[in-house]
Design a protein around this motif. Sequence first.
Motif, short mmCIF file in Angstrom:
data_model
loop_
_atom_site.label_atom_id
_atom_site.label_comp_id
_atom_site.label_asym_id
_atom_site.label_seq_id
_atom_site.Cartn_x
_atom_site.Cartn_y
_atom_site.Cartn_z
N SER A 480 36.91 35.63 -4.87
CA SER A 480 36.03 36.34 -3.93
C SER A 480 35.23 35.35 -3.08
CB SER A 480 35.08 37.26 -4.68
OG SER A 480 35.78 38.33 -5.29
N ASP A 483 37.47 34.05 -0.41
CA ASP A 483 37.63 35.02 0.66
C ASP A 483 36.45 34.98 1.63
OD1 ASP A 483 38.88 37.09 2.04
OD2 ASP A 483 37.93 38.66 0.85
N THR A 484 35.25 34.87 1.08
CA THR A 484 34.06 34.77 1.93
C THR A 484 34.09 33.51 2.79
OG1 THR A 484 32.57 36.14 0.63
CG2 THR A 484 31.57 34.32 1.81
N GLN A 487 36.72 34.12 5.62
CA GLN A 487 36.22 35.03 6.64
C GLN A 487 34.98 34.47 7.34
OE1 GLN A 487 38.14 37.50 7.23
NE2 GLN A 487 39.36 37.45 5.35
N ILE A 498 40.54 28.96 -3.24
CA ILE A 498 41.53 29.92 -3.73
C ILE A 498 42.62 29.21 -4.53
CG2 ILE A 498 43.05 29.93 -1.71
CD1 ILE A 498 42.04 32.94 -3.94
N ASP A 511 46.14 39.76 -4.13
CA ASP A 511 45.10 39.42 -3.16
C ASP A 511 44.77 37.93 -3.16
OD1 ASP A 511 43.97 39.96 -5.72
OD2 ASP A 511 41.98 40.08 -4.84
N TYR A 512 45.02 37.21 -4.27
CA TYR A 512 44.83 35.76 -4.28
C TYR A 512 45.74 35.11 -3.24
CZ TYR A 512 42.32 35.66 -8.83
OH TYR A 512 41.42 35.80 -9.85
N ILE A 515 44.63 35.90 0.33
CA ILE A 515 43.52 35.04 0.76
C ILE A 515 44.04 33.65 1.12
CG2 ILE A 515 41.39 33.89 -0.01
CD1 ILE A 515 40.98 36.40 -1.84
#
Length: 602
Positions: A480, A483-484, A487, A498, A511-512, A515
């Motif tokens: 997470s 991801d931040t 983005q 990641i 989702d890993y 990302i």
Amino acid sequence: MPARLQTLGHLRLLDEGGEEIVFPEKALLILCYLQTRGVPDMPRADAANLFWDDANSAASFASLRQTISRVQKRQRELDRTYLTFTDTTIARGPEPIESDVDKVRDGASLDVLADLLTDDFLKHVKPGNRVLSSWIALQRAGHAALLRRALLDSQAPGTGMRAARATAALRLLEGNPDDDEVRAVLTGRAAATTSLMALHPPARVLLPEEMDIASAQQTPPRVVLLPPVTTLTQRNAALFSEALIEDVTIGLCALRSISIIAPHTAAQISLQADRATTYERHKISYILETRLRDEGASHTLFAQLIFFGSDEVIWAERFPLSAEGLARSRQMIAHQIAGAIATQIEMNEFVRNDYELEAGSYRSFLVGQGLLKKLDLRDIRRARKSFRDSLQSRADFAPAMSGLSRSYFLEWLVTARGDADLLKKAEQQAEETIRTDERLASGHRELGVAKLYSRQFDESAEHLERAETLSPNHANVVASYADTLVQGSRPDLGLRKIQRAIDLNPLPPDDYFWIAAGASYSIGQYEQALDYIARMKDRLPTDRLAAASWGMLGDTKKARQFIRRTYDVHPNFDLDSWMAIVPFKEEWQRQHYYEGLKKAGF
């Protein structure tokens, strides 16, 4: 060849080729009863009493008649007669049957008994009354007594039965963890594994089926060490790693502060598709997962200790193994792993008590956690109900509050309607979680995620950094945070983050990779982005990213395949409207992505 009746573990009747013969369970139990008692027949009244409540004999005999009718019908279908019936008796039929339990007899050698008794007698049979339950318990007690006598007799010098002694000792300690004579056999073998054994008195060693249901405050945490996952062809390295984990398991048996699941059961758990259900059912608190990796001329053992309550990695480490010195490094690695497990569990115990203080609340929380793993709207809403049920039992249970926050965010994500109310609820619930327990990493994680999609990038990074500080080995927290960073227009840092998350969770959810693909695209590594997408099980959500990557590589033919798929799923897709809601902090990153999509042909 006669048919074979298997009674240890699963109750089954096998034909001459080893294939299972489908046969009524009560008929198999009657065969087993006759076999163990060494008698050719039994009165019908005894059979009825074995299965049904004798307070209502008429009903018992009626049920028995129905069972006999089913057995006779099945025997006609098989053209075999394993049981015969008269008005007053049930007898063994003319078909020859041999049984594994016949080999469990006085005078059998330790290696034979240790090999046979790896599973309990009629382990999976659920007795319907006291008579059947008592008979099964009596048989198991007799088997344990035979195994114990053979084990203690094997201690004479020169018997050369080391492996059989260890297996037998572990099985006996599963049923009687306070048997000091048996423990002496086990610890004598394992003394070289870890010095922890000299520092602590004996601990409990349990099979899940024998675990009691005392509260968390009255029992030590239960720990399972799973055998290593490996795809190696080098059998010596695989054998080494399996033996290593067994050594660590045996060494930890000396600690009273934890309960260790026996290696035999751990091996069975490792083969189950739905391990989480097993962990919850048997109240396992900690799981050590291990993986053996081939790195060319050498190997690496990756170990991570997971707290099941929060699905959090509380410790992880890599151990390089040289091909030449596997045996020499085994004791050193075993000592390090055992010491780390004991230390980390002790440090985490106040967290476990917080999770397990209220059993009903904890169970509802675990149900919700399991449902959130499926990105389906119905499951997400069912998970939310479970978290609310958890909070009904215990209003201050912060993990359930965190789960509620997650459910609101996932509904926002899955519905893709840009529902600001859902995102706001996720944020508010995360804030409530932190107010209740500021040490809980998942609370900071959920607040960071909600802040990210509300485009509060700096606040998002701040909370996710806090979450990572609280739980540095929690792969989902690290993902997470990555991801931040991506983005938030720091894709280079996000990619490194990641990659660490994937390192902690080598078989990660999709989702890993999503990302990682987004980070790779943002730094101009388009082929690498496509490689990450290729590792996903469900690539549909990344069709636009794949199209942009092919567009930037100049392959419009491949790019248009993904464009067509995008419009198949979203017929009303509008590029400009969609780009307006993509959460990038800086305009250069948005324009870079927009450029790829335009080159692809959107």
